[in-house]
Motif scaffolding. Structure first.
Motif, mmCIF file in Angstrom:
data_model
loop_
_atom_site.group_PDB
_atom_site.id
_atom_site.type_symbol
_atom_site.label_atom_id
_atom_site.label_comp_id
_atom_site.label_asym_id
_atom_site.label_seq_id
_atom_site.Cartn_x
_atom_site.Cartn_y
_atom_site.Cartn_z
ATOM 1 N N SER A 178 -13.889 -3.131 0.962
ATOM 2 C CA SER A 178 -14.571 -4.362 1.369
ATOM 3 C C SER A 178 -15.495 -4.883 0.284
ATOM 4 O O SER A 178 -15.697 -6.088 0.141
ATOM 5 N N TYR A 179 -16.047 -3.970 -0.526
ATOM 6 C CA TYR A 179 -16.986 -4.378 -1.566
ATOM 7 C C TYR A 179 -16.301 -5.200 -2.653
ATOM 8 O O TYR A 179 -16.751 -6.268 -3.024
ATOM 9 N N ARG A 180 -15.172 -4.691 -3.173
ATOM 10 C CA ARG A 180 -14.462 -5.415 -4.232
ATOM 11 C C ARG A 180 -13.446 -6.352 -3.584
ATOM 12 O O ARG A 180 -12.236 -6.209 -3.743
ATOM 13 N N LYS A 181 -13.948 -7.333 -2.840
ATOM 14 C CA LYS A 181 -13.074 -8.238 -2.104
ATOM 15 C C LYS A 181 -12.218 -9.106 -3.015
ATOM 16 O O LYS A 181 -11.172 -9.599 -2.611
ATOM 17 N N THR A 182 -12.673 -9.328 -4.242
ATOM 18 C CA THR A 182 -11.889 -10.163 -5.144
ATOM 19 C C THR A 182 -10.591 -9.489 -5.564
ATOM 20 O O THR A 182 -9.661 -10.143 -6.024
ATOM 21 N N VAL A 183 -10.520 -8.162 -5.434
ATOM 22 C CA VAL A 183 -9.313 -7.458 -5.862
ATOM 23 C C VAL A 183 -8.611 -6.748 -4.707
ATOM 24 O O VAL A 183 -7.614 -6.066 -4.910
ATOM 25 N N THR A 184 -9.115 -6.896 -3.484
ATOM 26 C CA THR A 184 -8.504 -6.267 -2.319
ATOM 27 C C THR A 184 -8.413 -7.286 -1.187
ATOM 28 O O THR A 184 -9.427 -7.860 -0.790
ATOM 29 N N PRO A 235 -14.236 4.040 2.098
ATOM 30 C CA PRO A 235 -13.654 2.764 2.544
ATOM 31 C C PRO A 235 -14.485 1.554 2.136
ATOM 32 O O PRO A 235 -13.990 0.438 2.126
ATOM 33 N N GLY A 236 -15.750 1.798 1.776
ATOM 34 C CA GLY A 236 -16.605 0.698 1.350
ATOM 35 C C GLY A 236 -16.070 -0.031 0.137
ATOM 36 O O GLY A 236 -16.304 -1.235 -0.027
ATOM 37 N N PHE A 237 -15.338 0.685 -0.734
ATOM 38 C CA PHE A 237 -14.789 0.035 -1.922
ATOM 39 C C PHE A 237 -13.804 -1.071 -1.554
ATOM 40 O O PHE A 237 -13.683 -2.066 -2.262
ATOM 41 N N ASP A 291 -7.681 -8.109 2.656
ATOM 42 C CA ASP A 291 -7.562 -7.631 4.039
ATOM 43 C C ASP A 291 -7.498 -6.110 4.140
ATOM 44 O O ASP A 291 -7.070 -5.572 5.151
ATOM 45 N N GLY A 292 -7.930 -5.411 3.093
ATOM 46 C CA GLY A 292 -7.940 -3.955 3.139
ATOM 47 C C GLY A 292 -6.560 -3.333 3.118
ATOM 48 O O GLY A 292 -6.403 -2.129 3.251
ATOM 49 N N GLN A 293 -5.522 -4.148 2.962
ATOM 50 C CA GLN A 293 -4.158 -3.632 2.982
ATOM 51 C C GLN A 293 -3.520 -3.691 1.603
ATOM 52 O O GLN A 293 -3.096 -2.690 1.055
ATOM 53 N N PHE A 294 -3.464 -4.894 1.029
ATOM 54 C CA PHE A 294 -2.948 -5.013 -0.328
ATOM 55 C C PHE A 294 -4.101 -4.854 -1.312
ATOM 56 O O PHE A 294 -5.186 -5.374 -1.089
ATOM 57 N N ASN A 298 7.946 3.760 -17.037
ATOM 58 C CA ASN A 298 8.182 2.624 -16.130
ATOM 59 C C ASN A 298 8.448 3.147 -14.723
ATOM 60 O O ASN A 298 9.073 4.192 -14.547
ATOM 61 N N ILE A 299 7.948 2.399 -13.745
ATOM 62 C CA ILE A 299 8.158 2.786 -12.349
ATOM 63 C C ILE A 299 8.917 1.680 -11.618
ATOM 64 O O ILE A 299 8.883 0.511 -12.021
ATOM 65 N N THR A 300 9.575 2.065 -10.529
ATOM 66 C CA THR A 300 10.345 1.102 -9.743
ATOM 67 C C THR A 300 9.425 0.348 -8.774
ATOM 68 O O THR A 300 8.275 0.742 -8.558
ATOM 69 N N GLN A 301 9.938 -0.723 -8.197
ATOM 70 C CA GLN A 301 9.168 -1.465 -7.193
ATOM 71 C C GLN A 301 8.846 -0.595 -5.994
ATOM 72 O O GLN A 301 7.756 -0.679 -5.421
ATOM 73 N N GLU A 302 9.798 0.251 -5.620
ATOM 74 C CA GLU A 302 9.572 1.161 -4.494
ATOM 75 C C GLU A 302 8.435 2.133 -4.806
ATOM 76 O O GLU A 302 7.567 2.391 -3.961
ATOM 77 N N GLU A 303 8.432 2.651 -6.021
ATOM 78 C CA GLU A 303 7.367 3.569 -6.429
ATOM 79 C C GLU A 303 6.020 2.846 -6.508
ATOM 80 O O GLU A 303 4.986 3.395 -6.109
ATOM 81 N N ALA A 304 6.031 1.605 -6.986
ATOM 82 C CA ALA A 304 4.804 0.815 -7.053
ATOM 83 C C ALA A 304 4.229 0.591 -5.662
ATOM 84 O O ALA A 304 3.008 0.674 -5.451
ATOM 85 N N ALA A 305 5.096 0.327 -4.701
ATOM 86 C CA ALA A 305 4.647 0.109 -3.315
ATOM 87 C C ALA A 305 4.052 1.399 -2.747
ATOM 88 O O ALA A 305 3.035 1.369 -2.038
ATOM 89 N N TRP A 306 4.676 2.535 -3.062
ATOM 90 C CA TRP A 306 4.158 3.829 -2.580
ATOM 91 C C TRP A 306 2.790 4.111 -3.186
ATOM 92 O O TRP A 306 1.866 4.540 -2.500
ATOM 93 N N ILE A 307 2.647 3.857 -4.485
ATOM 94 C CA ILE A 307 1.365 4.084 -5.162
ATOM 95 C C ILE A 307 0.277 3.213 -4.551
ATOM 96 O O ILE A 307 -0.842 3.675 -4.296
ATOM 97 N N THR A 308 0.597 1.939 -4.295
ATOM 98 C CA THR A 308 -0.385 1.025 -3.703
ATOM 99 C C THR A 308 -0.826 1.512 -2.336
ATOM 100 O O THR A 308 -2.022 1.561 -2.025
ATOM 101 N N LYS A 309 0.133 1.885 -1.497
ATOM 102 C CA LYS A 309 -0.196 2.362 -0.153
ATOM 103 C C LYS A 309 -1.029 3.635 -0.201
ATOM 104 O O LYS A 309 -2.045 3.757 0.499
ATOM 105 N N GLU A 310 -0.620 4.576 -1.041
ATOM 106 C CA GLU A 310 -1.371 5.831 -1.156
ATOM 107 C C GLU A 310 -2.788 5.590 -1.671
ATOM 108 O O GLU A 310 -3.740 6.252 -1.249
ATOM 109 N N THR A 311 -2.928 4.632 -2.581
ATOM 110 C CA THR A 311 -4.239 4.333 -3.146
ATOM 111 C C THR A 311 -5.168 3.747 -2.083
ATOM 112 O O THR A 311 -6.309 4.201 -1.915
ATOM 113 N N VAL A 312 -4.679 2.731 -1.374
ATOM 114 C CA VAL A 312 -5.510 2.098 -0.340
ATOM 115 C C VAL A 312 -5.835 3.093 0.767
ATOM 116 O O VAL A 312 -6.989 3.212 1.197
#
Length: 457
Positions: free
Chosen positions: A59-65, A55-57, A67-70, A32-46
């Motif tokens: 914009s391409y998978r717009k249904t799961v991304t 970076p094309g991914f 504004d390119g941030q979340f 299990n990971i914390t909310q803080e760790e989840a936020a770090w993973i998301t940021k590092e992934t994007v």
């Protein structure tokens, strides 16, 4: 002085990389990971996709991304579902484009791979590795007709490449017939059989000798055979998906595949079935070839072949064809194809498919799913053009690409993952685990109906 500064910089960089690696490994280790760790993973992934992957991914998978941030970042999975890094659960109706036939992380497949890993991960390449022989025997037993000898790969496109090379070596002919809307992979040989123009154009010229005819048009197929024979370019093989997947879940007309088999026999050509997506129980039989009572000369497998745990693929061919490789088995090889981990996963996967009657279950659950989706679409004929499928390989075709995109996005926001075909949302696919429950099917259908009601045209 310059050399000393460079050494200091390199040393500092090594420490940074080491610290980063240790942080990533510690996160992998956690249940299990914390909310803080989840936020770090998301940021590092994007950030990583933008700066170091592609970076094309974003914009391409717009249904799961957004504004390119979340981004929805997957983190764990089980059964017919997976969870993102924030703990939100999704019913997986994309299934890795048909990977998870036995479900996500089926315990028997995971155990087989883990047990093998404890003893030996990869083989020496020189000695005989036992699991490859055992898996080949199992395939000879379960594949249709007199298919007998197996060659193992890591992916679908590699399986197609192997089949094309084997067909060439068998007959010394160089002409292949493929079909429109076909998808056979993206490496140069398999891409030559693939029909999607946007994938092909940047890499032209491809492998010479490929002809494309409309899928389902037996008369055009016949004329192409006749023309090729008359000009001295006899056909080495026809390569077909028994049911086209990426092309939009296109089912063949009645008797079409049998007629193609007859044409191949008449002209001394091979028939290659690309069952990378239709194989391993997806369509209601272990192989779609069985649905249509047709035995190919070569069958191509991958995707679900590794049980959703290991990358694995194979071709299985008749002895008369495969013996072209007997004199020199090194005419076509791959370092990791048929490795012990992949073979253990495939053996366990086949065991699960048989023990749990998953092909039969796919037929029954698929028929239920298809009917319920059609009922949900009633009254929306201006949005939905057709819903079709076989087993748990279902396509929903819309009148416009934009409608399909909005439906995909709406379903994802509500915890259902679907996707378009050939980077197009005009037809979205439903390819869940063959273990999906009726309750989960009902949830998917209810969500589809809700989203369809809200989509504007």
């Amino acid at each position: 002085m310059t050399i000393e500064i460079t050494r200091e910089v390199n040393s500092e960089k090594k420490h940074q990389v080491t610290d980063y690696i240790n942080k990533v490994l510690s996160l992998i280790e956690k249940e299990n990971i914390t909310q803080e760790e989840a936020a770090w993973i998301t940021k590092e992934t994007v950030d990583g996709f933008r700066e170091n992957v592609n970076p094309g991914f974003l914009s391409y998978r717009k249904t799961v991304t957004k504004d390119g941030q979340f981004a929805a970042v997957e983190w764990s999975d089980n059964g017919a579902c997976f969870k993102d890094v924030n703990g939100k659960e999704y019913i997986d109706c994309l299934g890795g484009f048909g990977i998870y036939n036995v479900g996500h992380r089926h315990p028997k497949v995971v155990k087989a791979v883990t047990d093998q890993l404890k003893r030996q991960a990869l083989h020496s390449q020189d000695l005989l590795d036992p699991l490859r022989a055992m898996l080949a025997k199992i395939l000879a037993d379960i594949t249709p007709g007199d298919l007998k000898y197996a060659f193992f790969t890591n992916s679908g496109t590699e399986s197609v490449e192997a089949a094309l090379k084997l067909a060439k070596m068998y007959s010394e002919r160089t002409t292949f017939i493929s079909t429109t809307r076909a998808f056979h992979g993206k490496s140069l040989g398999s891409l030559s059989g693939t029909a999607k123009g946007m994938f092909r154009k940047p890499f032209l010229p491809l492998i010479p000798g490929f002809r494309h005819v409309p899928f389902g048009d037996i008369e055009m197929m016949r004329k192409t055979f006749e023309v090729c024979a008359s000009v001295g370019e006899d056909v080495a093989a026809v390569i077909l998906e028994p049911i086209q997947g990426e092309g939009g879940i296109i089912l063949p007309p009645e008797n079409y595949l049998k007629q193609v088999r007859e044409l191949c026999d008449e002209y001394g050509s091979l028939l290659i079935f690309d069952e990378v997506q239709t194989g391993m129980g997806r369509t209601g039989k272990m192989f779609a070839a069985e649905l249509y009572d047709v035995v190919p000369d070569i069958i191509c497998l991958a995707k679900a072949f590794g049980g959703g745990v290991m990358p694995a693929g194979a071709i299985v061919a008749k002895e008369e064809v495969f013996k072209s490789w007997f004199p020199n088995p090194f005419m076509h090889t791959t370092t990791f194809g048929g490795n012990p981990l992949a073979c253990s996963a495939a053996i366990a996967t086949i065991g699960v498919l048989i023990e749990e009657n998953l092909p039969e279950r796919a037929a029954n659950v698929g028929a239920y799913f298809l009917n319920k989706l059609k009922e949900a679409a009633e009254g929306h004929e201006e949005k939905v053009l057709e819903i079709r499928g076989q087993g748990l390989m279902i396509g929903i075709e819309f009148h416009q690409d934009e409608i399909g995109y909005e439906v995909s996005k709406g379903m994802f926001d509500r915890g259902i993952l679907v996707a378009g075909t050939l980077i197009n949302s005009k037809t979205i696919r439903i390819e869940p685990a063959l273990t999906i429950s009726y309750e989960e099917v009902d949830q998917v259908v209810a969500t589809f109906k809700e989203v369809l009601n809200q989509v504007k045209i």
